[in-house]
Design a protein around this motif. Structure first.
Motif, mmCIF file in Angstrom:
data_model
loop_
_atom_site.group_PDB
_atom_site.id
_atom_site.type_symbol
_atom_site.label_atom_id
_atom_site.label_comp_id
_atom_site.label_asym_id
_atom_site.label_seq_id
_atom_site.Cartn_x
_atom_site.Cartn_y
_atom_site.Cartn_z
ATOM 1 N N ASP A 126 52.383 -0.692 36.483
ATOM 2 C CA ASP A 126 53.573 -0.934 36.281
ATOM 3 C C ASP A 126 54.525 -1.157 37.697
ATOM 4 N N ARG A 127 54.006 -0.947 38.823
ATOM 5 C CA ARG A 127 54.528 -1.838 39.823
ATOM 6 C C ARG A 127 53.987 -3.494 40.157
ATOM 7 N N ARG A 177 39.842 13.841 40.770
ATOM 8 C CA ARG A 177 39.198 12.729 41.500
ATOM 9 C C ARG A 177 40.418 11.910 41.850
ATOM 10 N N ARG A 236 40.088 10.812 31.818
ATOM 11 C CA ARG A 236 41.585 10.519 31.997
ATOM 12 C C ARG A 236 42.403 11.710 33.203
ATOM 13 N N ASN A 237 43.741 10.930 32.782
ATOM 14 C CA ASN A 237 44.360 12.688 33.981
ATOM 15 C C ASN A 237 45.152 13.266 32.875
ATOM 16 N N THR A 244 45.609 6.016 33.920
ATOM 17 C CA THR A 244 44.420 7.016 35.090
ATOM 18 C C THR A 244 44.383 7.990 34.949
ATOM 19 N N LYS A 294 44.674 0.362 37.418
ATOM 20 C CA LYS A 294 45.811 1.156 37.279
ATOM 21 C C LYS A 294 46.674 1.137 36.782
ATOM 22 N N GLY A 295 46.967 2.080 35.767
ATOM 23 C CA GLY A 295 48.573 2.720 35.388
ATOM 24 C C GLY A 295 49.799 2.429 36.680
ATOM 25 N N PRO A 296 49.598 3.126 37.200
ATOM 26 C CA PRO A 296 50.666 3.004 38.543
ATOM 27 C C PRO A 296 50.598 1.688 39.438
ATOM 28 N N ARG A 304 48.308 12.140 31.494
ATOM 29 C CA ARG A 304 49.306 11.163 31.643
ATOM 30 C C ARG A 304 48.349 11.641 29.888
ATOM 31 N N TYR A 313 60.850 -4.782 44.386
ATOM 32 C CA TYR A 313 59.108 -4.929 44.463
ATOM 33 C C TYR A 313 58.526 -3.158 45.207
ATOM 34 N N ASN A 327 44.264 1.078 44.386
ATOM 35 C CA ASN A 327 45.475 2.243 43.409
ATOM 36 C C ASN A 327 46.949 0.853 44.174
ATOM 37 N N ARG A 328 46.316 0.577 45.318
ATOM 38 C CA ARG A 328 48.395 -0.075 46.182
ATOM 39 C C ARG A 328 48.230 -1.333 45.953
#
Lengths: 585, 585
Positions: free
Chosen positions: B537-538, A464, A447-448, B585, B532-534, A451, A390, B502-503
């Protein structure tokens, strides 16, 4: 406190039809407990019979105050190892001083747990992250196994760390006592077969799988009794080490007395034992409660475990907590209420009263085999693989804790683990994610740029920040900001989007003021957008808003509109009053 | 390295018209430096003349490698105090062993700074938050002042902490030497008047304010010279303690030699000295660079300070860094380039060669007065008030550091400060802000129900979590979640809005899975929105998305629409493939 307050709710609601389940579960759990209790006491460096003391009153203490209906409290391998680790620098294992120390550890842990329960400090257990706990338990299990090879083979070992113990065991391997080794390895193989093979065989014999699993749990007791039988029949007791003298009868209840100096030496180990015991026990109780659809109360758990440890101390035992293996069996065997714990305690009392002498002839190598099998089950490879998969950082904290236990011992290991958890947390917040963003054409969303296909404005840079701003990460933010400013050939306007920023500390706000001045030197105006209400309130206490060369915008879209049309009047925005309303949260 | 690499850029670009400014600034700065250098060496427990050594070659070292054009490097009060604190447990102040230790501290600090510079580890200075640094400096300044009362009055003192030193000074106050005390207090009052009153007087006499301020900076040297003159004229040197023997001439350059044991004892203090020296110097250099519109290079600063400390060690001096007071004067006096530092070094060399003997008759109490006035200027009440006002938690960390320095000494104080900074950070992330949100009527925006008039849906609970999810705060999140679920009478759908997350660490993701199962037990579906995207994903690496009883929604609005219309098919959403596209994101 009146007596009826001591009567737990489950007792008042007890239904007669529960009794059969409770009694059967109590029998199986106590038959598991006897060999484990003797073994874990030996692991703790104590006379084995003290394990039975630790498996007696604590069961009643938890039944009175705990909230799980099937948690089986008593001696467990990891706390036994931690007891040995805390006491071995202080006294000789088995000495009166050492036993005294073990009792004090249980007393202190009990008091700490009770204090946590009454003060509502259960959240102290949040100090321990899951990867650290899993790494610690697995490391402790390996350390236990390494330590039991020597008694299994009848050789000597020494050393404090897993490596030292392993090397000393290997260097003494030539002095292996054949008789001990054969009996020990035979017991070990039997235990492994009983665990892995017996359920299969029983199922093939037509027994239902749940019943087959339960019956196989009685095998260790059977193997122990067989070993005792052989030892008596063939007079092995004269040639190989056996458990030896066990005083019959119940433990005396007495108030332990100790020096302040000893308390000072043991308070930290007691705290670690209390915290780890609580975390482990709570996770077991929680898993079972979820399965049974019951409610768990963390404060009641603290009181239950606290009472169990106090009673262990008063009856001469050592630190206890919920046992994973025995709780699972208690549950599977059909326990309905904490009465099964009370019945198990009665059964242990009967063993102490009428059968304790049998165990004097139990060979130590068979105990070692019992410990090895129990410890091997604590190594949770699956959980460790999950953490590793993970999040590599969490995986590293876990691996560090495991290695710490093996290389430096349990106390340093857990200290290292806690340190690593917090280091990880700090490291994560110190590497903020920052994105250059642009507007998605035809929308108000930003947005980023990496991406998404977005539209950017020449001369206006939107950044951001996806992290709270603290002393530990503001330098990284500043660095990235300057890089982006340079990369975008000195824009005239820089908009920081703070939608994900929930807190800005004192260091960060001062540095933002500095960044604002630095950018001003280079004729770049600094604007803020999407600042959360509480963050903007806090900013009002600093000089940032007064000094800000640009404005605070409600949204990134409004910022883009205003800056693109050159309608912004910088002078107007320098007082707090003329700021646009804060973005609400 | 070829020789021309050693020639710094400013030298190649040097313009003759800069020389006057550099020379005048060098003269004033060196006249300030002489009494301060003697005083700080005494404060460090070293023979005063070593302060002049520390004010000689380090100036040249910084000029060669540093990036600020006016930073004045040399002995400073706080590092002198830290040198004394590190060495006093090891050797007797003033002994050869002690001097050796001071040289080693400078050497190790220099090596640490150079290593940080070459390895790009300047970010290590982020360990120190601004409130902690400000609290530390102020605490150290108070400790210095308390320690100088005794030499000012000619009494003895002892003790390690500010309180002990103060009490011992007060208990010896009756043995005050009248002559020392009168001279000391007279010097102290003169210095205070010179600092506060002289510029005013000079301005009244028609001198421009900047020039008046500069001239007043020469007053300490004048007072020192007057004190020496009186001491010689009236033969006080026989009755009151004076600086004593000063070997004339320049320091010998030699390679220090030390035992590994001593290095082991001093490496931690050296690290603290290096870090604090760097942080302080960088903040001074940064403030000046900003004023002058110059660029500062953190790596060059590390190399410059590293070289300065190495040269200090090789010439028998102690740890040095940028001085706030002398840098400000150097800047104000019109220094144009680091040449002013080189000229100042030449002036100090001339003092050592031809005037050192004068200072043998300087009374120690006058040095104490100099130290007290310099230290008093380090107490930054304004900065401390700002931190306290901006954020009470940061204020407490600052107060804790200050008190730590006073009660336990500088090393424990800074350790406590670093600990408090991180404890603050962890405490903040452990108390996540969670808001129940509803939709602003007529819009797609969701806002806090407590702050805004919003529309909520019966049976659907929207919760926004405003913090990253870690092992240290996931319990608090879970608790709040259960409270809200109960308060809203068991909604059938719970939507967690993760727009600010974010995490999510390994512990938190496991607990989220548990929360999902717990809610499912109570027939509440758990949904996620605005992940958020990341983060998504995680999540894919855990079982959360497969086990989730509800769905992952692109936005809160889409979630509300879907859940309100009961169009959601839970079974469909249980595989990763059918999840809606992640919010970008």
């Amino acid at each position: 406190m009146r007596v009826h307050h001591l009567i737990p709710p489950w007792f008042k609601q007890y239904r007669p039809e529960w009794l059969a389940g409770d009694a059967i579960a109590a029998f199986i759990a106590s038959m598991m407990l006897v060999p484990q209790a003797l073994a874990y006491a030996a692991l703790a460096g104590l006379p084995p019979y003290l394990g039975l003391y630790a498996g007696l009153l604590p069961l009643v203490g938890y039944a009175l105050f705990g909230s799980s209906s099937v948690l089986s409290v008593g001696p467990v391998a990891v706390l036994a190892l931690m007891t040995a680790s805390a006491l071995s620098p202080i006294a000789t294992p088995g000495s009166a001083e050492y036993i005294n120390g073990a009792i004090l550890l249980a007393l202190l842990s009990g008091l700490i747990l009770l204090a946590m329960g009454f003060l509502g400090l259960g959240s102290l257990s949040n100090l321990l992250s899951l990867p650290v706990v899993d790494g610690f338990i697995s490391g402790a299990a390996i350390l236990i196994i390494v330590g039991q090879i020597a008694p299994l083979l009848g050789v000597e070992n020494s050393g404090d760390t897993a490596l030292e113990i392993l090397l000393s065991t290997l260097s003494n391997i030539s002095s292996t006592d054949p008789q001990t080794a054969i009996l020990g390895v035979a017991a070990l193989l039997s235990l492994i077969c009983a665990r892995l093979g017996l359920p299969v065989v029983l199922i093939k014999m037509g027994i239902t799988p749940p019943r087959a699993r339960l019956l196989s749990r009685l095998a260790p007791m059977l193997i122990v009794l067989l070993a005792i039988l052989f030892t008596i029949l063939f007079h092995w007791g004269k040639e190989i080490p056996v458990v030896g003298d066990i005083p019959g009868g119940l433990p005396e209840l007495k108030m332990p007395t100790f020096s302040l100096g000893l308390i000072h030496q043991l308070i930290l180990p007691a705290l670690i034992i209390a915290l780890l015991g609580f975390v482990e026990s709570l996770s077991i109780a929680h898993a079972i409660a979820l399965r049974r659809g019951e409610k768990l109360n963390a404060s009641a758990e603290l009181r239950g475990l606290g009472a169990a440890n106090l009673l262990s101390a008063f009856s001469g035992g050592f630190a206890v907590t919920g046992s994973f293996a025995r709780t699972a069996v208690n549950d599977e065997a059909g326990a309905k209420s904490p009465l099964s714990g009370v019945i198990a305690a009665v059964l242990i009392a009967l063993v102490l009263l009428y059968a304790a002498r049998i165990f004097t002839e139990l060979p130590v190598c068979v105990l070692a085999a019992t410990i090895i099998v129990a410890a091997a089950n604590l190594i949770n490879l699956r959980a460790m693989a999950l953490h590793w998969h993970y999040d590599r950082t969490d995986g590293l904290a876990m691996a560090g804790t495991l290695l710490g236990v093996l290389l430096f011992g349990v106390e340093t290991g857990i200290g290292l683990g806690i340190g690593l958890s917090f280091a990880t947390l700090i490291w994560r917040t110190s590497r903020p994610h920052i994105a250059v963003v642009g507007r998605v054409p035809g929308s108000e969303h930003f947005r980023n740029v990496l991406r998404h296909t977005v539209k950017t404005q020449p001369g206006i840079l939107f950044l951001r920040i996806d992290e709270n701003l603290f002393f530990s990460n503001i330098s990284a933010v500043e660095e990235r900001l300057l890089i982006e400013v340079k990369r975008h050939q000195n824009p005239h306007d820089l908009v920081l989007i703070l939608s994900s920023v929930n807190r800005i500390d004192s260091t960060a706000i001062e540095r933002l003021q500095q960044i604002n001045r630095d950018l001003q030197e280079h004729d770049i105006r600094l604007h803020l957008a999407e600042v959360k209400g509480p963050v903007l309130d806090r900013m009002g206490r600093s000089r940032l808003l007064q000094e800000l060369s640009g404005r605070v915008f409600l949204s990134s879209y409004i910022a883009e509109l205003a800056l693109r049309r050159h309608q912004i009047n910088v002078e107007d925005s320098k007082s707090n009053e003329s700021l646009p309303p804060a973005k609400s949260t």
